[in-house]
Design an enzyme around this catalytic site. Structure first.
Site, mmCIF file in Angstrom:
data_model
loop_
_atom_site.group_PDB
_atom_site.id
_atom_site.type_symbol
_atom_site.label_atom_id
_atom_site.label_comp_id
_atom_site.label_asym_id
_atom_site.label_seq_id
_atom_site.Cartn_x
_atom_site.Cartn_y
_atom_site.Cartn_z
ATOM 1 N N LYS A 1 4.963 0.679 7.218
ATOM 2 C CA LYS A 1 5.532 -0.629 6.859
ATOM 3 C C LYS A 1 7.039 -0.679 7.105
ATOM 4 O O LYS A 1 7.835 -0.938 6.190
ATOM 5 C CB LYS A 1 5.230 -1.003 5.409
ATOM 6 C CG LYS A 1 3.738 -1.151 5.111
ATOM 7 C CD LYS A 1 3.522 -1.723 3.717
ATOM 8 C CE LYS A 1 2.065 -1.927 3.373
ATOM 9 N NZ LYS A 1 1.322 -0.683 3.108
ATOM 10 N N ASP B 1 13.250 -2.760 8.755
ATOM 11 C CA ASP B 1 14.705 -2.791 8.939
ATOM 12 C C ASP B 1 15.054 -3.337 10.330
ATOM 13 O O ASP B 1 14.169 -3.712 11.099
ATOM 14 C CB ASP B 1 15.272 -1.379 8.724
ATOM 15 C CG ASP B 1 16.656 -1.416 8.079
ATOM 16 O OD1 ASP B 1 17.464 -2.295 8.448
ATOM 17 O OD2 ASP B 1 16.935 -0.556 7.227
HETATM 18 O O1 S5P Z 1 -1.492 -5.776 1.808
HETATM 19 C C1 S5P Z 1 -1.727 -4.591 1.790
HETATM 20 C C2 S5P Z 1 -1.396 -3.762 2.884
HETATM 21 C C3 S5P Z 1 -1.747 -2.424 2.844
HETATM 22 S S1 S5P Z 1 -1.536 -1.509 4.284
HETATM 23 N N1 S5P Z 1 -2.369 -4.028 0.726
HETATM 24 C C4 S5P Z 1 -2.681 -2.690 0.662
HETATM 25 O O2 S5P Z 1 -3.285 -2.253 -0.324
HETATM 26 N N2 S5P Z 1 -2.326 -1.857 1.713
HETATM 27 C C5 S5P Z 1 -2.605 -0.393 1.675
HETATM 28 O O3 S5P Z 1 -4.017 -0.198 1.627
HETATM 29 C C6 S5P Z 1 -2.032 0.325 0.455
HETATM 30 O O4 S5P Z 1 -0.748 0.834 0.750
HETATM 31 C C7 S5P Z 1 -3.045 1.433 0.211
HETATM 32 O O5 S5P Z 1 -2.721 2.566 0.990
HETATM 33 C C8 S5P Z 1 -4.361 0.872 0.730
HETATM 34 C C9 S5P Z 1 -5.273 0.314 -0.333
HETATM 35 O O6 S5P Z 1 -5.738 1.312 -1.177
HETATM 36 P P1 S5P Z 1 -6.778 1.017 -2.377
HETATM 37 O O7 S5P Z 1 -6.809 2.310 -3.138
HETATM 38 O O8 S5P Z 1 -6.249 -0.115 -3.192
HETATM 39 O O9 S5P Z 1 -8.097 0.685 -1.729
#
Ligand code: S5P
Length: 262
Positions: free
Chosen positions: A93, A96
């Site tokens: 993510k 910058d």
């Molecule tokens: O909007 C987002 C984008 C991402 S990349 N919401 C998210 O949850 N993520 C990522 O997806 C977050 O950083 C984590 O690594 C994963 C979701 O994990 P969970 O344990 O909630 O399924």
């Protein structure tokens, strides 16, 4: 509409080598599951990657949460990617200015560009962020996703912001191959974006910290996304990661088959 085309058909239309290989891999492995391995030790990360490896198309890392990170971890992860036939997505993510993200992507402790097939960025800084990352990633045949929306409650990534992000992806579609998004967007001629959706769970709806989980079928079939990203649903307390990964792989793939055969 690319939502009704198979991953394989779409791979043939892709110019970016990583996106092309990724779509082929999904079809070959019958998986649209990406597991988010958010664990904090090298041993736990490698163990989890080895267990879920047979069921996933993409391993999503947050490499900066690993306490004992070293380049040996990267070598071992890359070897697991070969062994089980998956790709690696470092969920960095970036956010910058172009010059800074160029350094963050290529250098420092993690040297992300040297091992991650795919990474991602926010559009907050404007177009320069793509130009900076592309300068490093394009010669290495890497691919990038833009965060067009987020899964968390109260996200500011919506409306005009999302629309502008999609326009920028079109402008740099040789490197920006898709989105982190909650749904597929209206397509223009020539679009072939890969949509990945986090916030996916079969058993729970929220984590009490803003995360919102949806069912794989809703994500792939109703919302037209291509890849489900699952973290705690697979490796959370008391779960058997291999069994859960298999369960999510099947749920995601069944929904995809239903979509393309509609
Ligand atoms: O909007 C987002 C984008 C991402 S990349 N919401 C998210 O949850 N993520 C990522 O997806 C977050 O950083 C984590 O690594 C994963 C979701 O994990 P969970 O344990 O909630 O399924």
């Amino acid at each position: 509409m690319s939502a009704s085309k198979t991953y394989l058909e779409r791979s043939k239309l892709h110019a970016n080598p990583t996106a092309k290989a990724f779509l082929e891999l999904m079809e070959r492995k019958k998986s649209n599951l990406s597991v988010a391995v958010d664990v904090t030790s090298k041993a736990a990360l490698l163990d989890l990657a080895d267990k879920v490896g047979p069921y996933i198309c993409l391993l999503k890392t947050h490499i900066d949460v690993v306490d004992d990170f070293d380049m040996d971890l990267v070598e071992k992860l890359t070897a697991l990617a070969k062994k089980h036939d998956f790709m690696i997505f470092e969920d960095r993510k970036f956010a910058d200015i172009g010059n800074t993200v160029k350094l963050q992507y290529s250098s420092g402790v993690y040297k992300i560009a040297s091992w991650a097939d795919i990474t991602n960025a926010h559009m907050v800084p404007g177009e320069g962020i793509i130009q900076g990352l592309r300068e490093v990633g394009k010669p290495l045949n890497r691919a990038m996703l833009l965060l067009a929306e987020m899964s968390s409650a109260g996200t500011l990534a919506k409306g005009d912001y999302t629309e502008h992000t999609v326009e920028m992806a079109r402008k740099y579609s040789d490197f920006v191959v898709g989105f982190i998004a909650m749904q597929r967007y209206a397509e223009k001629e020539g679009d072939n974006f890969i949509y990945m959706t986090p916030g996916v769970g079969l058993d729970q709806k929220s984590d009490g910290m803003g995360q919102q989980w949806k069912h794989p079928r809703e994500v792939i079939l109703d919302r037209g996304s291509d890849v489900i990203i699952v973290g705690r649903g697979v490796y959370g307390a008391g779960r058997d990661p291999a069994a859960e990964a298999k369960r999510y792989q099947e749920a995601g793939w069944d929904a995809y088959l239903e979509r393309v055969h509609q």
